[in-house]
Design a protein around this motif. Structure first.
Motif, mmCIF file in Angstrom:
data_model
loop_
_atom_site.group_PDB
_atom_site.id
_atom_site.type_symbol
_atom_site.label_atom_id
_atom_site.label_comp_id
_atom_site.label_asym_id
_atom_site.label_seq_id
_atom_site.Cartn_x
_atom_site.Cartn_y
_atom_site.Cartn_z
ATOM 1 N N ASP A 204 0.820 -1.215 0.000
ATOM 2 C CA ASP A 204 0.000 0.000 0.000
ATOM 3 C C ASP A 204 0.851 1.260 0.000
ATOM 4 O OD1 ASP A 204 -2.477 -1.448 0.310
ATOM 5 O OD2 ASP A 204 -1.934 -1.745 2.415
ATOM 6 N N LEU A 205 1.993 1.177 0.687
ATOM 7 C CA LEU A 205 2.823 2.354 0.904
ATOM 8 C C LEU A 205 4.289 1.983 0.801
ATOM 9 C CD1 LEU A 205 1.175 3.514 4.263
ATOM 10 C CD2 LEU A 205 0.757 4.584 2.074
ATOM 11 N N LEU A 206 5.098 2.963 0.391
ATOM 12 C CA LEU A 206 6.543 2.857 0.488
ATOM 13 C C LEU A 206 7.033 4.034 1.320
ATOM 14 C CD1 LEU A 206 7.553 1.975 -3.197
ATOM 15 C CD2 LEU A 206 7.271 0.406 -1.278
ATOM 16 N N VAL A 207 7.961 3.783 2.233
ATOM 17 C CA VAL A 207 8.543 4.838 3.061
ATOM 18 C C VAL A 207 10.042 4.822 2.809
ATOM 19 C CG1 VAL A 207 8.780 5.787 5.379
ATOM 20 C CG2 VAL A 207 6.733 4.491 4.769
ATOM 21 N N VAL A 208 10.573 5.963 2.338
ATOM 22 C CA VAL A 208 11.929 5.997 1.783
ATOM 23 C C VAL A 208 12.720 7.149 2.412
ATOM 24 C CG1 VAL A 208 13.273 6.147 -0.355
ATOM 25 C CG2 VAL A 208 10.978 5.134 -0.397
ATOM 26 N N PRO A 209 13.952 6.910 2.857
ATOM 27 C CA PRO A 209 14.775 8.007 3.381
ATOM 28 C C PRO A 209 15.125 9.017 2.295
ATOM 29 C CG PRO A 209 16.074 5.998 3.191
ATOM 30 C CD PRO A 209 14.657 5.616 2.917
ATOM 31 N N VAL A 210 15.244 10.276 2.684
ATOM 32 C CA VAL A 210 15.498 11.357 1.736
ATOM 33 C C VAL A 210 16.736 12.145 2.151
ATOM 34 C CG1 VAL A 210 14.599 13.460 0.666
ATOM 35 C CG2 VAL A 210 13.037 11.591 1.240
ATOM 36 N N GLY A 211 17.715 12.201 1.262
ATOM 37 C CA GLY A 211 18.859 13.091 1.416
ATOM 38 C C GLY A 211 18.759 14.125 0.311
ATOM 39 N N GLY A 212 19.482 13.881 -0.784
ATOM 40 C CA GLY A 212 19.332 14.740 -1.953
ATOM 41 C C GLY A 212 18.090 14.427 -2.756
ATOM 42 N N ILE B 142 9.303 14.564 -6.754
ATOM 43 C CA ILE B 142 8.681 14.389 -5.446
ATOM 44 C C ILE B 142 7.408 15.219 -5.334
ATOM 45 C CG2 ILE B 142 9.012 14.872 -2.976
ATOM 46 C CD1 ILE B 142 11.978 14.047 -3.442
ATOM 47 N N LYS B 143 7.434 16.420 -5.878
ATOM 48 C CA LYS B 143 6.241 17.276 -5.829
ATOM 49 C C LYS B 143 5.032 16.602 -6.470
ATOM 50 C CE LYS B 143 8.167 21.966 -5.597
ATOM 51 N NZ LYS B 143 8.389 23.236 -6.335
ATOM 52 N N SER B 144 5.273 15.849 -7.532
ATOM 53 C CA SER B 144 4.153 15.257 -8.253
ATOM 54 C C SER B 144 3.818 13.828 -7.826
ATOM 55 C CB SER B 144 4.429 15.270 -9.761
ATOM 56 O OG SER B 144 5.587 14.510 -10.066
ATOM 57 N N LEU B 145 4.765 13.122 -7.229
ATOM 58 C CA LEU B 145 4.550 11.694 -6.978
ATOM 59 C C LEU B 145 4.587 11.278 -5.516
ATOM 60 C CD1 LEU B 145 6.677 10.087 -9.865
ATOM 61 C CD2 LEU B 145 4.229 10.621 -9.855
ATOM 62 N N VAL B 146 5.101 12.118 -4.635
ATOM 63 C CA VAL B 146 5.279 11.732 -3.233
ATOM 64 C C VAL B 146 4.223 12.407 -2.366
ATOM 65 C CG1 VAL B 146 6.844 11.882 -1.247
ATOM 66 C CG2 VAL B 146 7.733 11.243 -3.497
ATOM 67 N N GLY C 100 -1.885 3.659 -7.585
ATOM 68 C CA GLY C 100 -2.517 3.969 -6.307
ATOM 69 C C GLY C 100 -1.604 3.881 -5.110
ATOM 70 N N ILE C 101 -0.385 3.430 -5.302
ATOM 71 C CA ILE C 101 0.525 3.301 -4.160
ATOM 72 C C ILE C 101 0.926 4.684 -3.658
ATOM 73 C CG2 ILE C 101 2.717 3.268 -5.443
ATOM 74 C CD1 ILE C 101 3.558 0.940 -3.561
ATOM 75 N N ARG C 102 1.105 4.804 -2.348
ATOM 76 C CA ARG C 102 1.473 6.091 -1.761
ATOM 77 C C ARG C 102 2.920 6.033 -1.297
ATOM 78 N NH1 ARG C 102 -3.315 7.241 2.444
ATOM 79 N NH2 ARG C 102 -2.483 9.356 2.426
ATOM 80 N N ILE C 103 3.636 7.130 -1.539
ATOM 81 C CA ILE C 103 5.058 7.208 -1.226
ATOM 82 C C ILE C 103 5.277 8.289 -0.158
ATOM 83 C CG2 ILE C 103 7.396 7.378 -2.168
ATOM 84 C CD1 ILE C 103 5.739 5.347 -3.688
ATOM 85 N N TYR C 104 5.988 7.928 0.888
ATOM 86 C CA TYR C 104 6.356 8.892 1.925
ATOM 87 C C TYR C 104 7.884 8.971 2.010
ATOM 88 C CZ TYR C 104 1.580 9.075 3.765
ATOM 89 O OH TYR C 104 0.235 9.270 3.913
ATOM 90 N N GLY D 4 17.614 11.357 -4.614
ATOM 91 C CA GLY D 4 17.795 10.436 -5.721
ATOM 92 C C GLY D 4 17.050 9.129 -5.545
ATOM 93 N N LEU D 5 17.115 8.552 -4.344
ATOM 94 C CA LEU D 5 16.461 7.268 -4.106
ATOM 95 C C LEU D 5 14.947 7.394 -4.166
ATOM 96 C CD1 LEU D 5 16.474 4.284 -3.329
ATOM 97 C CD2 LEU D 5 16.656 4.982 -0.921
ATOM 98 N N ILE D 6 14.390 8.333 -3.428
ATOM 99 C CA ILE D 6 12.932 8.413 -3.379
ATOM 100 C C ILE D 6 12.336 8.809 -4.730
ATOM 101 C CG2 ILE D 6 12.834 10.817 -2.554
ATOM 102 C CD1 ILE D 6 10.391 9.951 -0.864
ATOM 103 N N SER D 7 13.022 9.666 -5.476
ATOM 104 C CA SER D 7 12.470 10.058 -6.774
ATOM 105 C C SER D 7 12.503 8.885 -7.752
ATOM 106 C CB SER D 7 13.219 11.265 -7.340
ATOM 107 O OG SER D 7 14.607 11.017 -7.440
ATOM 108 N N GLY D 8 13.604 8.115 -7.766
ATOM 109 C CA GLY D 8 13.657 6.947 -8.628
ATOM 110 C C GLY D 8 12.636 5.902 -8.244
ATOM 111 N N VAL D 9 12.512 5.639 -6.939
ATOM 112 C CA VAL D 9 11.531 4.669 -6.454
ATOM 113 C C VAL D 9 10.114 5.131 -6.791
ATOM 114 C CG1 VAL D 9 10.497 3.729 -4.347
ATOM 115 C CG2 VAL D 9 12.978 3.685 -4.647
ATOM 116 N N ALA D 10 9.847 6.425 -6.624
ATOM 117 C CA ALA D 10 8.510 6.944 -6.902
ATOM 118 C C ALA D 10 8.149 6.813 -8.378
ATOM 119 C CB ALA D 10 8.417 8.408 -6.459
ATOM 120 N N VAL D 11 9.102 7.109 -9.258
ATOM 121 C CA VAL D 11 8.847 6.970 -10.694
ATOM 122 C C VAL D 11 8.453 5.533 -11.020
ATOM 123 C CG1 VAL D 11 9.976 6.921 -12.960
ATOM 124 C CG2 VAL D 11 10.267 8.902 -11.468
ATOM 125 N N ALA D 12 9.232 4.574 -10.521
ATOM 126 C CA ALA D 12 8.965 3.172 -10.821
ATOM 127 C C ALA D 12 7.672 2.691 -10.182
ATOM 128 C CB ALA D 12 10.142 2.317 -10.354
#
Length: 406
Positions: A177-185, A249-253, A202-206, A187-195
């Motif tokens: 249902d959800l992915l929770v991803v650490p954020v520095g610059g 991140i603005k559009s997908l997270v 419908g999956i939600r990304i935090y 890179g990880l969360i944006s790539g994960v969110a795109v995929a």
């Protein structure tokens, strides 16, 4: 803020990265944690990126970038700035590919990350008090020596490589249902969110940031960026977030959450004690979000990447000991007793009878003692938990022992 890259990152970019990386990096396991699920109230699935050869997800983006270089670029060599994990990833894969690598790291980088980067074959320069200052120096060296700059997060190829984490998480557990991803610059969360959002809209990304470095949270909420101070999560201690990542991140997270330092320490301890896996502060931050914001995730199927495991052994030892103190499993008691034969033995026997384990004993006859005839004795004890500690103190007091916790 760096300029936004003209190249968008898409699911096809992430899949292309996955094809390039196949066989060169670990396809890390994704595991359901029954104990963490019970602890947090969510159904928790962990992705163990700390099991990569260099112990972090950074290998994915770094290798994807290095494989894209021309023969001429490879011969010139590469340079990167990093607090540690990107440094090790670039160093290791550059050495494998025969590419000279120079890494600029902030002066306060953990010794284990500096040492491992050197072991992997890169030349290390320590410059600047933070990643921003290290980056300025790295860019100056890149321009001077005509080196290819391998940015840790502001590069579509880096982002696409990191996005393969998301592909593998949904491949292992499609009904998250959800992915929770650490954020520095970012890179990880944006790539994960795109995929992830392309595969499952419908999956939600935090996202998760440490309390001392909430730069992405501040940017998303139109606040001035104010970061600084010590953090156990140095891998996500980034002030200047990536512009490409920010736009994704603005559009997908859904949201970027802030987690306290103490909670990240608790997450490091929980991963060791429950999952028997070592995570650095940044690698435990996603679990920290569940511990600090449980209501947001209760009853949901949540995927968490354990993004890295490169923690200094001295820091890890301190975190574990602080965890024992926080849970009242390691406690200091001050006992006032008469200075007569057998007093210490009596108290020690009462502690043993109550199930406590004495680690250290220290007499105080000069400092703090109310009377030379009534010395204070300090006990450092191990107990099972807070309830056991309280029961032990009650047993001492019941037997006339004057005791206080300090």
């Amino acid at each position: 803020m760096l300029p936004v890259s003209e190249a968008a990152v898409s699911l096809s970019d992430v899949r292309a990265a996955a094809a390039r990386l196949a066989g060169a990096i670990e396809h890390t396991p994704g595991v359901h944690s029954r104990t963490l699920s019970k602890l947090t109230g969510a159904e928790v699935f962990l992705k163990f990126e700390n099991l990569q050869f260099t112990a972090s997800f950074k290998e994915r983006g770094a290798l994807n970038k290095l494989l894209s270089l021309s023969a001429a670029e490879r011969s010139r060599g590469v340079i990167a700035m990093s607090a540690g994990n990107h440094a090790q990833a670039v160093a290791y894969h550059a050495a494998r590919l025969g590419i000279p690598a120079l890494i600029v790291m902030p002066k306060g980088s953990p010794n284990t990350k500096i040492r491992n980067t050197q072991i992997h074959g890169a030349r290390v320069v320590l410059e600047g008090e933070n990643l921003f200052e290290a980056g300025k120096h790295a860019r100056a060296l890149a321009a001077r020596d005509n080196l290819v700059f391998v940015h840790p997060y502001e590069d579509p190829l880096i982002i696409a490589g990191q996005g393969t984490v998301g592909l593998e998480m949904l491949e292992a557990v499609p009904d998250l249902d959800l992915l929770v991803v650490p954020v520095g610059g970012g890179g990880l969360i944006s790539g994960v969110a795109v995929a992830a959002r392309a595969l499952k809209p419908g999956i939600r990304i935090y996202g998760v940031e440490s309390q001392n470095y909430p730069s992405m949270h501040q940017r998303l909420n139109g606040l001035p960026v104010e970061c600084g101070g010590d953090t156990i999560a140095e891998g996500i201690a980034v002030k200047d977030v990536g512009a490409t990542a920010l736009s994704i991140i603005k559009s997908l997270v859904e949201e970027v959450l802030i987690v306290k330092e103490e909670t990240i320490e608790r997450a490091v301890v929980a991963l060791i004690e429950i999952e028997k896996t070592v995570a650095e502060g940044a690698g435990a931050a996603a679990l920290g979000a569940l511990l600090e914001h449980p209501a947001r995730f209760a009853g949901r199927r949540v995927g968490l990447p354990v993004s890295g495991g490169n923690i200094d052994s001295r820091v890890l030892a301190s975190v574990l000991m602080r965890g024992l103190v926080r849970d009242a499993r390691l406690v200091r008691l001050r006992v006032i007793m008469p200075d007569v034969s057998g007093s210490l033995a009596k108290v020690a026997a009462l502690i043993a009878d109550a199930g406590g384990n004495i680690v250290e004993v220290q007499h105080q006859r000069v400092f703090g003692a109310a009377s030379v005839k009534s010395p204070e004795v300090e006990f450092l004890l191990e107990t099972r938990d807070r309830g056991h500690t309280e029961a032990l103190i009650a047993a001492l007091e019941k037997n006339g022992v004057r005791v206080s916790v300090f």
